[in-house]
Scaffold this motif. Structure first.
Motif, mmCIF file in Angstrom:
data_model
loop_
_atom_site.group_PDB
_atom_site.id
_atom_site.type_symbol
_atom_site.label_atom_id
_atom_site.label_comp_id
_atom_site.label_asym_id
_atom_site.label_seq_id
_atom_site.Cartn_x
_atom_site.Cartn_y
_atom_site.Cartn_z
ATOM 1 N N ASP B 277 0.837 -1.206 0.000
ATOM 2 C CA ASP B 277 0.000 0.000 0.000
ATOM 3 C C ASP B 277 0.873 1.258 0.000
ATOM 4 O O ASP B 277 0.587 2.230 -0.704
ATOM 5 N N ARG B 278 1.949 1.268 0.778
ATOM 6 C CA ARG B 278 2.861 2.421 0.784
ATOM 7 C C ARG B 278 3.560 2.560 -0.566
ATOM 8 O O ARG B 278 3.669 3.659 -1.113
ATOM 9 N N LEU B 281 1.475 4.171 -3.277
ATOM 10 C CA LEU B 281 1.341 5.637 -3.253
ATOM 11 C C LEU B 281 2.297 6.315 -4.224
ATOM 12 O O LEU B 281 1.971 7.333 -4.828
ATOM 13 N N LEU B 282 3.509 5.774 -4.345
ATOM 14 C CA LEU B 282 4.478 6.338 -5.294
ATOM 15 C C LEU B 282 4.188 5.863 -6.713
ATOM 16 O O LEU B 282 4.231 6.634 -7.662
ATOM 17 N N ARG B 284 1.508 4.962 -8.201
ATOM 18 C CA ARG B 284 0.319 5.462 -8.901
ATOM 19 C C ARG B 284 0.556 6.864 -9.470
ATOM 20 O O ARG B 284 -0.157 7.279 -10.369
ATOM 21 N N GLU B 285 1.580 7.580 -8.956
ATOM 22 C CA GLU B 285 1.861 8.918 -9.476
ATOM 23 C C GLU B 285 2.259 8.852 -10.941
ATOM 24 O O GLU B 285 1.977 9.754 -11.713
ATOM 25 N N SER B 307 8.795 6.939 -8.461
ATOM 26 C CA SER B 307 8.017 7.852 -9.284
ATOM 27 C C SER B 307 8.957 8.919 -9.772
ATOM 28 O O SER B 307 9.753 9.458 -8.999
ATOM 29 N N SER B 308 8.899 9.225 -11.057
ATOM 30 C CA SER B 308 9.818 10.214 -11.602
ATOM 31 C C SER B 308 9.586 11.583 -10.960
ATOM 32 O O SER B 308 10.509 12.375 -10.810
ATOM 33 N N GLU B 309 8.352 11.851 -10.545
ATOM 34 C CA GLU B 309 8.002 13.141 -9.934
ATOM 35 C C GLU B 309 8.416 13.223 -8.467
ATOM 36 O O GLU B 309 8.916 14.241 -7.999
ATOM 37 N N LEU B 310 8.156 12.134 -7.727
ATOM 38 C CA LEU B 310 8.216 12.226 -6.274
ATOM 39 C C LEU B 310 9.499 11.693 -5.655
ATOM 40 O O LEU B 310 10.068 12.317 -4.773
ATOM 41 N N GLY B 311 9.925 10.491 -6.100
ATOM 42 C CA GLY B 311 11.104 9.900 -5.486
ATOM 43 C C GLY B 311 10.956 8.401 -5.451
ATOM 44 O O GLY B 311 10.370 7.820 -6.355
ATOM 45 N N LYS B 312 11.497 7.747 -4.407
ATOM 46 C CA LYS B 312 11.402 6.283 -4.372
ATOM 47 C C LYS B 312 11.250 5.750 -2.953
ATOM 48 O O LYS B 312 11.473 6.462 -1.973
ATOM 49 N N LEU B 313 10.809 4.501 -2.881
ATOM 50 C CA LEU B 313 10.563 3.851 -1.586
ATOM 51 C C LEU B 313 11.154 2.453 -1.623
ATOM 52 O O LEU B 313 11.049 1.757 -2.623
ATOM 53 N N THR B 314 11.792 2.040 -0.530
ATOM 54 C CA THR B 314 12.195 0.636 -0.389
ATOM 55 C C THR B 314 11.899 0.197 1.029
ATOM 56 O O THR B 314 12.045 0.976 1.976
ATOM 57 N N GLU B 315 11.465 -1.032 1.180
ATOM 58 C CA GLU B 315 11.375 -1.587 2.531
ATOM 59 C C GLU B 315 11.611 -3.091 2.529
ATOM 60 O O GLU B 315 11.454 -3.758 1.519
#
Lengths: 380, 380
Positions: B277-278, B281-282, B284-285, B307-315
């Motif tokens: 889910d987290r 969020l990236l 879907r941008e 996301s090219s606009e927002l950044g990135k997430l890893t977990e």
């Protein structure tokens, strides 16, 4: 900037300031929330240029360490994503670290998020406000006054001044007036200020007041309202809410309200509202919302409406009092329902000065609230 | 027709049949609810030709006289207005009287409403259904099966058969299959029927099943399901729900499901859902919803998105079990979330047969539910 903050406190602050984020802004930096970390705590700011909201998270709250500050600084982060990701992070404490070129790293549990932040220097400054003209109102009273008037503002942007609620301060009284071309809502209250304080042209957007209403605390705390040249600032606990005063001169509405009546009645508010609500169901089918009220000899009224498609409705309602000439009068049932909904009184007084003249409604026991609607001109 | 009926019972029956009223119907009589009064009680019918719902109000309910019948008869009344006005009438008992040309008078308290009714002879007849092929399911099981499959039907009207859920009955088992071109959901259950009973092409619109789900009682009562040539009838207490079987042949989906896996893992369902889910969020941008899963030596997976606009997430996520080859695989996070939401199990088993092959999810303890999603082909 480097710090950790309790998720719950950060979430709450984001929730408050997000009300100033507009999805339609054309200024990229205003799609973000500005975050500033200082020795005192964390300040969040959001703005759509009409409204600006600032929320403060102190370092400590009672015994709890809310913010652990490792390095001061500031950054602007994309509001929508920031709000959603913070809400969904898996741990109670969240670390935020701003690196080079405002690259921001958020860590919680095993989650690590890199966000591209924006330069806080580009963020517009909040208005500087002299705090010399202040009035103070209990939060719940301010909420009530907004609820009782703001629904009646005009939604027509061709006369922007009428999209606002006019605040008048004179003789130790504060009065709200909202008015479109078909109805008027006004609410007055005595306030504890210098009786010399006088304002006639503070006009605040109805939409802004509705946003303020969502932030105002339910419990009865005092709100400081600072009035400046073209801004009003509402000071709540840990929240500052700035709004622009609308340009233009609000029309003089005092002459619209008749001083004496030709007919008067007192009726149970809920019974009248329920009856008009039923009549409204038919009236709205023809898109007119016309409902008719006919006064009878036997201290009752008939409420009726009809629709060319569906049929018609009539019902009788016993009055508490009826005085003066027996009138037939037609009106917009939607406007009448809006007015009845905010009466906060079991019985209301309605005054008439003729079938083509304004209808005046007041709570039976409270002369500080007045609702006016213009009747419809109908045939027969 | 002349009768009185208790408002509460009439409201409930209107609420049920209204689910078959379509705001987009082009057949005027189908904007109405048909009301028939007989010696047994009151029958309400509504239909949009795909779905028809009938609700019955008996003369008496226990000790209570629900309907007082003065004259039998029937009429069709405009559904939306009828539903709203009945809900808002001021008394518990409502009188309905049909006069000449289906002019209908509704009375309650001092309210009197005249509605122009329509001729019930013009109302389409419900399908005649032979009740020889019946299966019986507990209401809550049927609700679960609908919830676990219907979300996966296609919303693309160019292949209408895929907008339905396929029901297969064979060897004493009932199986639901829903499938668009990117995912498949299937749920099986043993039922108490003649083991000779066999159906392969009962396909019911996913939207219809969602409407049925709203009417099915929460408490565990048995529902009779009557299967006819081109209709299925669901019989609940006092409610009949008819639906059309979709035309066409449902594709054979059995070959899509691999029989053995190259890699397998078991993971906590909620932890995986929260993490995806987290990441969603990236993802879907960029409108792709792409999230990547990478298996690690240490019995963990990395979930990541960017996301090219927002950044990135890893977990990182600890696994309960991991077996086979270490894979990297990308998928639509929205589809994965939909599937995880209906697992109803603390741990799930996920099977892989390669980075470009379907991902198969099952509750750890229940082989009757299976969710399949196709991976994304990504570079790197």
């Amino acid at each position: 900037m480097k710090l950790t903050v309790l998720k719950e406190h950060l979430n709450e602050a984001i929730g408050h300031v997000s009300k100033a984020i507009s999805s339609r802004t054309t200024i990229p930096i205003l799609t973000g929330i500005k975050i500033e970390a200082s020795a005192a705590g964390l300040t969040l700011t959001a703005s759509d240029t009409d409204i600006s909201i600032q929320s403060f998270i102190p370092i400590e709250s009672g015994e709890t360490v809310v913010v652990e500050l490792y390095a001061k600084g500031s950054v602007v982060l994309p509001a929508k994503f920031f709000a959603e990701i913070i809400r969904k992070l898996p741990s109670d404490r969240i670390q935020i670290e701003v690196g080079e070129q405002f690259q921001t790293i958020i860590k919680a549990g095993s989650s690590e998020i890199q966000i591209m932040g924006l330069d806080p220097e580009e963020y517009p400054l909040l208005p500087q406000i002299e705090e010399d003209k202040i009035i103070r109102l209990p939060s719940d009273l301010l909420k009530t006054m907004i609820r009782q008037t703001s629904f009646a503002v005009s939604t027509n942007e061709t006369t922007p001044i009428l999209t606002g609620v006019q605040w008048t301060i004179e003789g130790g009284k504060l009065k709200f007036v909202a008015c479109d071309r078909h109805r008027l809502a006004t609410r007055e209250v005595s306030i504890d200020v210098d009786p010399e304080m006088k304002f006639h042209n503070i006009v605040i957007s109805g939409r802004t007041l509705n946003e303020l209403n969502k932030i105002l605390p339910e419990q009865n705390t005092l709100i400081d309202i600072v009035i400046a040249d073209n801004q009003v600032l509402f000071k709540m606990h840990a929240i500052l809410f700035y709004t622009r005063i609308l340009d233009g001169t609000y029309p003089d509405t005092s002459k619209l309200i008749p001083q004496s009546y030709q007919s008067e009645l007192v009726v149970n508010t809920k019974e009248l509202a329920d009856s008009i609500d039923r009549a409204y169901l038919l009236s709205r089918e023809d898109k007119t919302n016309i409902v008719r009220m006919t006064m009878n000899e036997d201290e009752s009224i008939e409420i009726s409406s009809s629709s060319s498609e569906l049929g018609k409705l009539t019902e009788q309602l016993k009055l508490h009092k009826l005085k003066g000439e027996l009138l037939k009068i037609s009106f917009n049932s939607k406007y009448m329902l809006d007015a009845l909904k905010v009466m906060d009184s079991d019985f209301i007084h309605i005054g008439f000065t003729g079938a083509m003249q304004p209808i005046i409604m007041k709570p039976e026991e409270n002369a500080n609230l007045l609702q006016l609607i213009l009747p419809y001109r109908t045939t027969g």
